[in-house]
Design a protein around this motif. Structure first.
Motif, short mmCIF file in Angstrom:
data_model
loop_
_atom_site.label_atom_id
_atom_site.label_comp_id
_atom_site.label_asym_id
_atom_site.label_seq_id
_atom_site.Cartn_x
_atom_site.Cartn_y
_atom_site.Cartn_z
N UNK A 146 0.83 -1.21 0.00
CA UNK A 146 0.00 0.00 0.00
C UNK A 146 0.86 1.26 0.00
N UNK A 147 1.99 1.20 0.69
CA UNK A 147 2.91 2.35 0.68
C UNK A 147 3.49 2.56 -0.72
N UNK A 148 3.82 1.46 -1.40
CA UNK A 148 4.33 1.57 -2.77
C UNK A 148 3.29 2.17 -3.70
N UNK A 149 2.03 1.78 -3.52
CA UNK A 149 0.95 2.36 -4.33
C UNK A 149 0.85 3.86 -4.07
N UNK A 151 7.25 5.49 -11.31
CA UNK A 151 6.04 5.69 -10.51
C UNK A 151 4.92 4.74 -10.92
N UNK A 152 4.76 4.53 -12.21
CA UNK A 152 3.75 3.59 -12.69
C UNK A 152 4.05 2.16 -12.26
N UNK A 164 0.13 -2.65 -5.88
CA UNK A 164 -1.23 -3.18 -5.95
C UNK A 164 -1.26 -4.69 -5.99
N UNK A 165 -0.35 -5.28 -6.76
CA UNK A 165 -0.29 -6.74 -6.85
C UNK A 165 0.13 -7.34 -5.51
N UNK A 166 1.15 -6.79 -4.89
CA UNK A 166 1.62 -7.29 -3.60
C UNK A 166 0.52 -7.19 -2.55
N UNK A 167 -0.19 -6.09 -2.54
CA UNK A 167 -1.26 -5.90 -1.56
C UNK A 167 -2.40 -6.89 -1.78
#
Length: 75
Positions: free
Chosen positions: A24-27, A48-49, A56-59
């Protein structure tokens, strides 16, 4: 479909909770880079993309991971 909803609401192991929060932090970081009000170099925008997609995938994967504990006598 019901299995997915059950998995999403099942208890998540501690490691995957931490991993979900990192995702979520990466997103958030990726979204901030993409929404920056100034013109950024193409490389920075691309990073950034990628951060947003990877987060999103990790979350999502972390949220659907559940812990299954064996019951007495179950194998």
């Amino acid at each position: 479909m019901k299995k997915i909803l059950n998995r999403a609401s099942a208890p998540t192991p501690k490691f995957f909770k931490v991993l979900r929060n990192v995702g979520l932090a990466l997103v958030a970081i990726g979204g901030t880079i993409l929404a920056a009000p100034i013109a950024l170099p193409v490389v920075v925008t691309s990073i950034g993309g990628y951060l947003a997609v990877a987060g999103g995938v990790v979350s999502a994967v972390s949220q659907l991971t559940t812990s299954t504990e064996k019951e007495d006598g179950a194998q």
